[in-house]
Design a protein around this motif. Structure first.
Motif, PDB file in Angstrom:
ATOM      1  N   GLU A  73       0.953  -1.151   0.051  1.00 12.10           N
ATOM      2  CA  GLU A  73      -0.131  -0.023  -0.106  1.00 12.10           C
ATOM      3  C   GLU A  73       1.021   1.402  -0.102  1.00 12.10           C
ATOM      4  O   GLU A  73       0.597   2.209  -0.614  1.00 12.10           O
ATOM      5  N   ARG A 315      -4.792  13.666   1.935  1.00 10.45           N
ATOM      6  CA  ARG A 315      -6.037  12.659   1.627  1.00 10.45           C
ATOM      7  C   ARG A 315      -6.779  13.074   0.272  1.00 10.45           C
ATOM      8  O   ARG A 315      -7.045  12.307  -0.537  1.00 10.45           O
ATOM      9  N   THR A 320      -1.551   8.830   1.343  1.00 15.41           N
ATOM     10  CA  THR A 320      -1.637   8.145   2.697  1.00 15.41           C
ATOM     11  C   THR A 320      -0.968   8.687   3.730  1.00 15.41           C
ATOM     12  O   THR A 320       0.146   9.388   3.820  1.00 15.41           O
ATOM     13  N   GLY A 346       4.176   6.029   3.495  1.00 17.28           N
ATOM     14  CA  GLY A 346       3.023   6.729   2.986  1.00 17.28           C
ATOM     15  C   GLY A 346       3.758   8.111   2.251  1.00 17.28           C
ATOM     16  O   GLY A 346       4.646   8.332   1.823  1.00 17.28           O
ATOM     17  N   ARG A 404      -6.593  10.921  12.982  1.00 18.98           N
ATOM     18  CA  ARG A 404      -7.236   9.602  12.362  1.00 18.98           C
ATOM     19  C   ARG A 404      -6.025   9.374  10.966  1.00 18.98           C
ATOM     20  O   ARG A 404      -6.639   9.280   9.792  1.00 18.98           O
ATOM     21  N   ASP A 406      -3.770   7.017   8.520  1.00 23.59           N
ATOM     22  CA  ASP A 406      -4.087   5.755   7.580  1.00 23.59           C
ATOM     23  C   ASP A 406      -3.139   4.801   8.197  1.00 23.59           C
ATOM     24  O   ASP A 406      -3.539   3.602   8.466  1.00 23.59           O
ATOM     25  N   ILE A 407      -2.117   5.239   8.790  1.00 22.84           N
ATOM     26  CA  ILE A 407      -0.938   4.202   9.323  1.00 22.84           C
ATOM     27  C   ILE A 407      -0.274   4.965  10.420  1.00 22.84           C
ATOM     28  O   ILE A 407      -0.070   6.029  10.456  1.00 22.84           O
ATOM     29  N   GLU A 426      -7.593   1.191  14.329  1.00 21.02           N
ATOM     30  CA  GLU A 426      -8.297   0.006  13.386  1.00 21.02           C
ATOM     31  C   GLU A 426      -9.878   0.583  13.510  1.00 21.02           C
ATOM     32  O   GLU A 426     -10.526   0.120  12.504  1.00 21.02           O
ATOM     33  N   TRP A 428     -11.295   3.392  12.671  1.00 20.69           N
ATOM     34  CA  TRP A 428     -11.624   4.047  11.451  1.00 20.69           C
ATOM     35  C   TRP A 428     -10.812   3.687  10.340  1.00 20.69           C
ATOM     36  O   TRP A 428     -10.840   4.346   9.195  1.00 20.69           O
ATOM     37  N   GLY A 430      -7.795   2.286   9.909  1.00 22.58           N
ATOM     38  CA  GLY A 430      -6.363   2.659   9.875  1.00 22.58           C
ATOM     39  C   GLY A 430      -5.614   1.386   9.958  1.00 22.58           C
ATOM     40  O   GLY A 430      -6.023   0.252  10.594  1.00 22.58           O
ATOM     41  N   ARG A 431      -4.308   1.329   9.864  1.00 20.59           N
ATOM     42  CA  ARG A 431      -3.368   0.193  10.145  1.00 20.59           C
ATOM     43  C   ARG A 431      -2.340   0.590  11.155  1.00 20.59           C
ATOM     44  O   ARG A 431      -1.726   1.600  11.121  1.00 20.59           O
TER      45      ARG A 431
END
Length: 454
Positions: A73, A315, A320, A346, A404, A406-407, A426, A428, A430-431
């Motif tokens: 990703e 975003r 990312t 990202g 918030r 993504d990672i 997680e 929302w 995310g990782r």
């Protein structure tokens, strides 16, 4: 131009270094690794090439939920990815090179899985394309019945270039051109081919079997052999002379270029000639080793832009957002390595920084050693850090809930799923991920050393 790439993705890892001695345990070279690069392979490589050329690319594929998929990703940042769930581990192909010479390739989790399901979003993304490249790497995306049915229907209206795989599915009827290499073509046709007449016979056999409009059999330095359904007379297309040490990616470059030229309205003969030339130029320039680590916009923090504004901007452009956190009281090499590794995942890195009051409560009366404003300024001086977000609480949960990302990344030797913030991130979508921890480099060790010389 809107181009959709449909197919299987994998993670390619390149280990490059020098071999100056043999292993004492066996007569094999010892490669001292100087560089490690991770990039998207398979259909992901085709998508990256097209995006690098400036096209609007959508990648239709399936992804796993393991750490290799997270690396993928990051490698696909800046590309629109519409993915279903693969249900299996991400395949990883690791290549080791000594200088320019390939030494070995190690494949992990590359067994052929069950055919994955197609989501409605995947099918819709295909319907919006002006041209499609099917990059089949034998892991089932091109074998999905819904995808195949839609590709068959679209073949009458838009160019479809199908790059087949020995373990993959046959091209659907009506594709504009299939592009097997000679080994793939002879295996699919069930006959050997060494002379031009034998290659032409193989191409005609594939036209009969696949019911496509054309077949372009590629033959490396010898160029390609093009055969059409309407005119079975073969056309030999020579390749420019090129110094090649690693042919990896040549077929992907050819398929991508061919789709672009067909979508521009060129005839198949001209498009094939240009695509073979593009593949030769790609290899002559160094092949996959010459590609940037990923296709992505270069984000830079602006002093008049706070962390939240940066996250919104990234975003909005399909990027990312990566975040990490800590006190960073005395910035050291371990911090720099961890932050650089986090940024590579990202399109921007935001550091959630404990305030002075927070550090004081967590670390004790003598901390922080450096004030929050100076710590923030030092972090922003690093090229890998795009913004800093200072929080007053003892833990970053409230800061994370506002940002918030993504990672969310932390350094350590524990599993990402065991991070205290994992459940929140997680929630929302995310990782969480960990990057290597460097135990010999820490703020405590540095502070003790400074105390001895003060």
């Amino acid at each position: 131009m809107r181009i959709t790439v449909v197919g299987d993705v994998l993670l390619d890892v390149d280990l490059a270094g020098e071999a100056t001695r043999l292993c004492p345990d066996a007569p094999v070279p010892v490669v001292d690794i100087a560089e490690v690069r991770r990039r998207a392979g398979g259909a992901g490589l085709v998508a990256r090439m097209l995006a690098q050329d400036g096209h609007r690319v959508t990648l239709v594929t399936v992804l796993s939920d393991d750490d290799a998929s997270l690396e993928l990703e990051g490698a696909l940042a800046g590309i629109r990815v519409v993915a279903g769930h693969s249900g299996v581990r991400t395949p990883v192909k690791t290549r080791v090179r000594a200088g320019r010479q390939p030494v070995v390739r190690v494949d992990e989790d590359c067994a052929r899985p069950a055919v994955p399901a197609a989501t409605a979003a995947m099918l819709k993304a295909m319907e919006q394309a002006e041209a499609i490249v099917v990059a089949d790497y034998g892991r089932g995306v091109a074998a999905n019945p819904e995808i195949r049915s839609l590709l068959t229907a679209l073949a009458d209206n838009i160019p479809i270039v199908w790059d087949p795989h020995p373990a993959g599915a046959n091209p659907v009827p009506g594709v504009t051109v299939a592009t097997p290499n000679l080994a793939e073509a002879t295996k699919a046709a069930g006959r050997a081919a060494e002379t031009p007449d034998e290659v032409a016979a193989v191409g005609n056999a594939l036209l009969d079997r696949w019911h496509g409009n054309a077949v372009l059999v590629t033959m490396g330095a010898s160029g390609g052999m093009l055969l059409g359904q309407d005119d079975r007379q073969p056309r030999a297309i020579p390749a420019p002379s090129t110094d090649v040490t690693d042919p990896c990616g040549a077929g992907d470059r050819l398929a991508a270029s061919l789709a672009v030229h067909l979508a521009e309205g060129r005839g198949l003969d001209d498009a094939a000639e240009l695509a073979i030339r593009a593949a030769a130029d790609f290899l002559g320039a160094g092949g996959v080793a010459s590609l940037p680590d990923r296709h992505r916009p270069v984000w830079r923090h602006r002093r008049d832009e706070d962390a939240m504004a940066l996250a919104r901007r990234v975003r909005a452009n399909g990027g990312t957002v990566v975040a990490t956190g800590g006190c960073f009281d005395l910035l050291h090499a371990g911090h720099a390595r961890t932050l650089a590794a986090a940024r590579d995942l990202g399109d921007c890195l935001i550091v959630c920084l404990n305030s002075d009051a927070s550090v004081h409560r967590i670390k004790g009366e003598q901390r922080p050693i450096v004030s929050e404003q100076d710590r923030a300024e030092l972090l922003l001086a690093l090229a890998c850090v795009d913004a800093v977000m200072i929080f007053e609480e003892d833990t970053p949960e409230a800061c994370l809930d506002e940002l918030r990302p993504d990672i969310w990344v932390k350094g350590g030797d524990y599993q990402a799923s065991q991070l205290p913030e994992a459940g929140l991130v997680e929630s929302w979508g995310g990782r969480c991920m960990t990057v290597p921890f460097h135990p010999a480099r820490s703020t405590s060790i540095l502070a003790d050393a400074l105390a001895k010389v003060s």
